[in-house]
Write a protein that holds these residues in place. Structure first.
Motif, PDB file in Angstrom:
ATOM      1  N   PRO A  12     -10.943  -2.076   8.149  1.00 24.65           N
ATOM      2  CA  PRO A  12      -9.567  -1.575   8.274  1.00 24.65           C
ATOM      3  C   PRO A  12      -8.528  -2.504   7.628  1.00 24.65           C
ATOM      4  CG  PRO A  12     -10.665  -1.485  10.400  1.00 24.65           C
ATOM      5  CD  PRO A  12     -11.556  -2.227   9.471  1.00 24.65           C
ATOM      6  N   LEU A  13      -8.782  -3.820   7.700  1.00 22.94           N
ATOM      7  CA  LEU A  13      -7.865  -4.764   7.069  1.00 22.94           C
ATOM      8  C   LEU A  13      -7.857  -4.581   5.547  1.00 22.94           C
ATOM      9  CD1 LEU A  13      -5.940  -7.132   7.633  1.00 22.94           C
ATOM     10  CD2 LEU A  13      -7.889  -8.653   7.254  1.00 22.94           C
ATOM     11  N   HIS A  14      -9.022  -4.364   4.969  1.00 27.07           N
ATOM     12  CA  HIS A  14      -9.141  -4.120   3.528  1.00 27.07           C
ATOM     13  C   HIS A  14      -8.406  -2.825   3.149  1.00 27.07           C
ATOM     14  CE1 HIS A  14     -10.777  -4.040  -0.491  1.00 27.07           C
ATOM     15  NE2 HIS A  14     -11.263  -2.822  -0.269  1.00 27.07           N
ATOM     16  N   GLN A  15      -8.560  -1.794   3.954  1.00 25.83           N
ATOM     17  CA  GLN A  15      -7.868  -0.530   3.689  1.00 25.83           C
ATOM     18  C   GLN A  15      -6.355  -0.690   3.815  1.00 25.83           C
ATOM     19  OE1 GLN A  15      -9.651   2.259   6.390  1.00 25.83           O
ATOM     20  NE2 GLN A  15     -11.322   2.764   4.969  1.00 25.83           N
ATOM     21  N   LEU A  16      -5.913  -1.467   4.791  1.00 23.47           N
ATOM     22  CA  LEU A  16      -4.482  -1.705   4.967  1.00 23.47           C
ATOM     23  C   LEU A  16      -3.896  -2.443   3.760  1.00 23.47           C
ATOM     24  CD1 LEU A  16      -1.964  -1.602   6.826  1.00 23.47           C
ATOM     25  CD2 LEU A  16      -2.688  -3.833   7.683  1.00 23.47           C
ATOM     26  N   VAL A  17      -4.583  -3.467   3.313  1.00 22.11           N
ATOM     27  CA  VAL A  17      -4.127  -4.223   2.145  1.00 22.11           C
ATOM     28  C   VAL A  17      -4.120  -3.333   0.911  1.00 22.11           C
ATOM     29  CG1 VAL A  17      -4.718  -6.141   0.602  1.00 22.11           C
ATOM     30  CG2 VAL A  17      -4.771  -6.465   3.071  1.00 22.11           C
ATOM     31  N   SER A  18      -5.114  -2.482   0.790  1.00 22.86           N
ATOM     32  CA  SER A  18      -5.189  -1.559  -0.345  1.00 22.86           C
ATOM     33  C   SER A  18      -4.017  -0.577  -0.337  1.00 22.86           C
ATOM     34  CB  SER A  18      -6.517  -0.809  -0.299  1.00 22.86           C
ATOM     35  OG  SER A  18      -6.574   0.147  -1.322  1.00 22.86           O
ATOM     36  N   TRP A  19      -3.677  -0.038   0.821  1.00 22.72           N
ATOM     37  CA  TRP A  19      -2.545   0.893   0.930  1.00 22.72           C
ATOM     38  C   TRP A  19      -1.212   0.192   0.652  1.00 22.72           C
ATOM     39  CZ3 TRP A  19      -2.198   6.013   1.105  1.00 22.72           C
ATOM     40  CH2 TRP A  19      -3.355   6.735   1.380  1.00 22.72           C
ATOM     41  N   VAL A  20      -1.060  -1.020   1.160  1.00 23.92           N
ATOM     42  CA  VAL A  20       0.175  -1.776   0.915  1.00 23.92           C
ATOM     43  C   VAL A  20       0.319  -2.091  -0.570  1.00 23.92           C
ATOM     44  CG1 VAL A  20       1.341  -3.985   1.349  1.00 23.92           C
ATOM     45  CG2 VAL A  20       0.354  -2.706   3.249  1.00 23.92           C
ATOM     46  N   MET A  25       2.872  -0.840  -5.781  1.00 29.30           N
ATOM     47  CA  MET A  25       2.804  -0.395  -7.176  1.00 29.30           C
ATOM     48  C   MET A  25       3.653   0.845  -7.400  1.00 29.30           C
ATOM     49  SD  MET A  25      -0.938  -0.907  -8.900  1.00 29.30           S
ATOM     50  CE  MET A  25      -1.802   0.217  -7.854  1.00 29.30           C
ATOM     51  N   VAL A  26       3.623   1.769  -6.459  1.00 26.33           N
ATOM     52  CA  VAL A  26       4.358   3.028  -6.623  1.00 26.33           C
ATOM     53  C   VAL A  26       5.864   2.783  -6.574  1.00 26.33           C
ATOM     54  CG1 VAL A  26       4.837   5.256  -5.553  1.00 26.33           C
ATOM     55  CG2 VAL A  26       2.486   4.480  -5.786  1.00 26.33           C
ATOM     56  N   PHE A  27       6.328   2.036  -5.587  1.00 31.16           N
ATOM     57  CA  PHE A  27       7.765   1.883  -5.383  1.00 31.16           C
ATOM     58  C   PHE A  27       8.334   0.579  -5.933  1.00 31.16           C
ATOM     59  CE2 PHE A  27       6.385   4.796  -2.022  1.00 31.16           C
ATOM     60  CZ  PHE A  27       7.184   5.877  -2.343  1.00 31.16           C
ATOM     61  N   GLY A  28       7.505  -0.306  -6.439  1.00 32.70           N
ATOM     62  CA  GLY A  28       7.975  -1.589  -6.957  1.00 32.70           C
ATOM     63  C   GLY A  28       8.873  -1.452  -8.174  1.00 32.70           C
ATOM     64  N   GLY A  29       8.623  -0.469  -9.018  1.00 33.25           N
ATOM     65  CA  GLY A  29       9.455  -0.276 -10.203  1.00 33.25           C
ATOM     66  C   GLY A  29      10.810   0.322  -9.900  1.00 33.25           C
ATOM     67  N   VAL A  30      10.933   0.937  -8.744  1.00 26.75           N
ATOM     68  CA  VAL A  30      12.185   1.610  -8.372  1.00 26.75           C
ATOM     69  C   VAL A  30      13.146   0.660  -7.671  1.00 26.75           C
ATOM     70  CG1 VAL A  30      13.097   3.503  -6.969  1.00 26.75           C
ATOM     71  CG2 VAL A  30      10.985   3.801  -8.221  1.00 26.75           C
ATOM     72  N   PRO A  76      -2.292   5.733  -7.785  1.00 17.96           N
ATOM     73  CA  PRO A  76      -1.002   5.066  -7.584  1.00 17.96           C
ATOM     74  C   PRO A  76      -0.191   4.927  -8.877  1.00 17.96           C
ATOM     75  CG  PRO A  76      -2.671   3.902  -6.354  1.00 17.96           C
ATOM     76  CD  PRO A  76      -3.379   4.929  -7.184  1.00 17.96           C
ATOM     77  N   LEU A  77      -0.865   4.761 -10.006  1.00 19.36           N
ATOM     78  CA  LEU A  77      -0.138   4.684 -11.271  1.00 19.36           C
ATOM     79  C   LEU A  77       0.467   6.031 -11.650  1.00 19.36           C
ATOM     80  CD1 LEU A  77      -2.533   2.396 -13.318  1.00 19.36           C
ATOM     81  CD2 LEU A  77      -0.357   1.785 -12.258  1.00 19.36           C
ATOM     82  N   LEU A  78      -0.239   7.107 -11.325  1.00 15.80           N
ATOM     83  CA  LEU A  78       0.315   8.443 -11.563  1.00 15.80           C
ATOM     84  C   LEU A  78       1.542   8.672 -10.685  1.00 15.80           C
ATOM     85  CD1 LEU A  78       0.026  11.250 -12.894  1.00 15.80           C
ATOM     86  CD2 LEU A  78      -1.376  11.892 -10.917  1.00 15.80           C
ATOM     87  N   TRP A  79       1.436   8.291  -9.416  1.00 13.79           N
ATOM     88  CA  TRP A  79       2.567   8.443  -8.501  1.00 13.79           C
ATOM     89  C   TRP A  79       3.734   7.543  -8.904  1.00 13.79           C
ATOM     90  CZ3 TRP A  79       3.335  12.479  -5.775  1.00 13.79           C
ATOM     91  CH2 TRP A  79       2.263  13.221  -5.316  1.00 13.79           C
ATOM     92  N   GLN A  80       3.410   6.375  -9.438  1.00 11.08           N
ATOM     93  CA  GLN A  80       4.468   5.492  -9.916  1.00 11.08           C
ATOM     94  C   GLN A  80       5.256   6.169 -11.035  1.00 11.08           C
ATOM     95  OE1 GLN A  80       3.294   2.215 -12.387  1.00 11.08           O
ATOM     96  NE2 GLN A  80       4.816   0.853 -11.452  1.00 11.08           N
ATOM     97  N   SER A  81       4.566   6.841 -11.939  1.00 14.35           N
ATOM     98  CA  SER A  81       5.249   7.541 -13.028  1.00 14.35           C
ATOM     99  C   SER A  81       6.127   8.663 -12.501  1.00 14.35           C
ATOM    100  CB  SER A  81       4.229   8.102 -14.016  1.00 14.35           C
ATOM    101  OG  SER A  81       3.561   7.066 -14.675  1.00 14.35           O
ATOM    102  N   ILE A  82       5.628   9.401 -11.535  1.00 16.18           N
ATOM    103  CA  ILE A  82       6.407  10.510 -10.968  1.00 16.18           C
ATOM    104  C   ILE A  82       7.650   9.980 -10.269  1.00 16.18           C
ATOM    105  CG2 ILE A  82       6.360  12.334  -9.221  1.00 16.18           C
ATOM    106  CD1 ILE A  82       3.342  12.668  -9.960  1.00 16.18           C
ATOM    107  N   VAL A  83       7.488   8.931  -9.467  1.00 20.09           N
ATOM    108  CA  VAL A  83       8.636   8.348  -8.756  1.00 20.09           C
ATOM    109  C   VAL A  83       9.639   7.759  -9.753  1.00 20.09           C
ATOM    110  CG1 VAL A  83       9.287   6.477  -7.188  1.00 20.09           C
ATOM    111  CG2 VAL A  83       7.393   7.963  -6.609  1.00 20.09           C
ATOM    112  N   MET A  84       9.146   7.122 -10.816  1.00 21.77           N
ATOM    113  CA  MET A  84      10.044   6.524 -11.806  1.00 21.77           C
ATOM    114  C   MET A  84      10.814   7.604 -12.575  1.00 21.77           C
ATOM    115  SD  MET A  84      11.241   3.742 -12.823  1.00 21.77           S
ATOM    116  CE  MET A  84      10.254   2.315 -12.689  1.00 21.77           C
TER     117      MET A  84
END
Length: 148
Positions: A12-20, A25-30, A76-84
Motif C-alpha cells: 500500500p505504501l508503494h501504491q500511495l507513493v505511485s499515486w502521489v 506529474m499531472v498537476f505540477g505543470g499547472v 499520467p502524461l496523457l492527463w497532464q496534457s489534458i490538464v495543461m
C-alpha cells in the motif's frame, strides 16, 4: 520470513507513493500558472504574460495527445496534457478578456477627452470654457460642423 510480514505495509505504501507521484506529474505543470492567473485577475493587467507561450504549450500538448493514439505511453502524461490544455485555454480566455477591457477603457478615455475640445472652445477640468477661437458661440449653428 520478515520480508513477507512487511508486504502488508510496503504494497500500500508503494501504491500511495505511485499515486502521489502521478498526481504531481499531472498537476505540477499547472501550479506556476495559479499565482499568475490570480495576479492578472486582481490587477486586470496582462501585460507581462506572453500568449505565445500558451500557443507553444497548446501545440506541444495537442501533439503529445495525437502521439498517444499511435503509441500509448503512461496515462499520467496523457492527463497532464489534458490538464495543461485546459489551463492554457483558461489563461488565454482571461488574458483576452483583460486586454479587450483595457483597450475599450483606453478608447473610452480618448473619446471622453475628445469631447472636452469641441467648437474651438478649450474646456478645463472644471468644465468652464475659456477663450473661443470661433466667431460664434457654441450653439446650433456649429453642431453640424463639430461635436458640441
Amino acid at each position: 520470513m520478515e520480508a513477507e510480514g512487511l508486504d502488508w505495509l510496503l504494497v500500500p505504501l508503494h501504491q500511495l507513493v505511485s499515486w502521489v507521484a502521478a498526481g504531481a506529474m499531472v498537476f505540477g505543470g499547472v501550479v506556476p500558472y495559479i499565482p499568475q492567473y490570480r495576479d492578472i485577475r486582481r490587477t486586470q493587467n496582462a501585460d507581462g504574460f506572453s500568449t505565445h507561450v500558451c500557443l507553444v504549450l497548446l501545440v506541444a500538448n495537442i501533439l503529445r495527445i495525437l502521439f498517444w493514439f499511435g503509441r500509448h505511453f503512461e496515462s499520467p502524461l496523457l492527463w497532464q496534457s489534458i490538464v495543461m490544455i485546459l489551463t492554457m485555454l483558461l489563461m488565454l480566455k482571461l488574458c483576452t478578456e483583460v486586454r479587450v477591457a483595457n483597450e475599450l477603457n483606453i478608447k473610452r478615455r480618448a473619446f471622453a477627452a475628445s469631447r472636452w475640445y469641441s467648437c474651438g472652445r478649450v474646456v478645463t477640468l472644471s468644465r468652464r470654457p475659456t477663450s473661443c477661437s470661433m466667431a460664434h458661440p457654441c450653439s446650433s449653428q456649429c453642431v453640424a460642423c463639430c461635436r458640441c
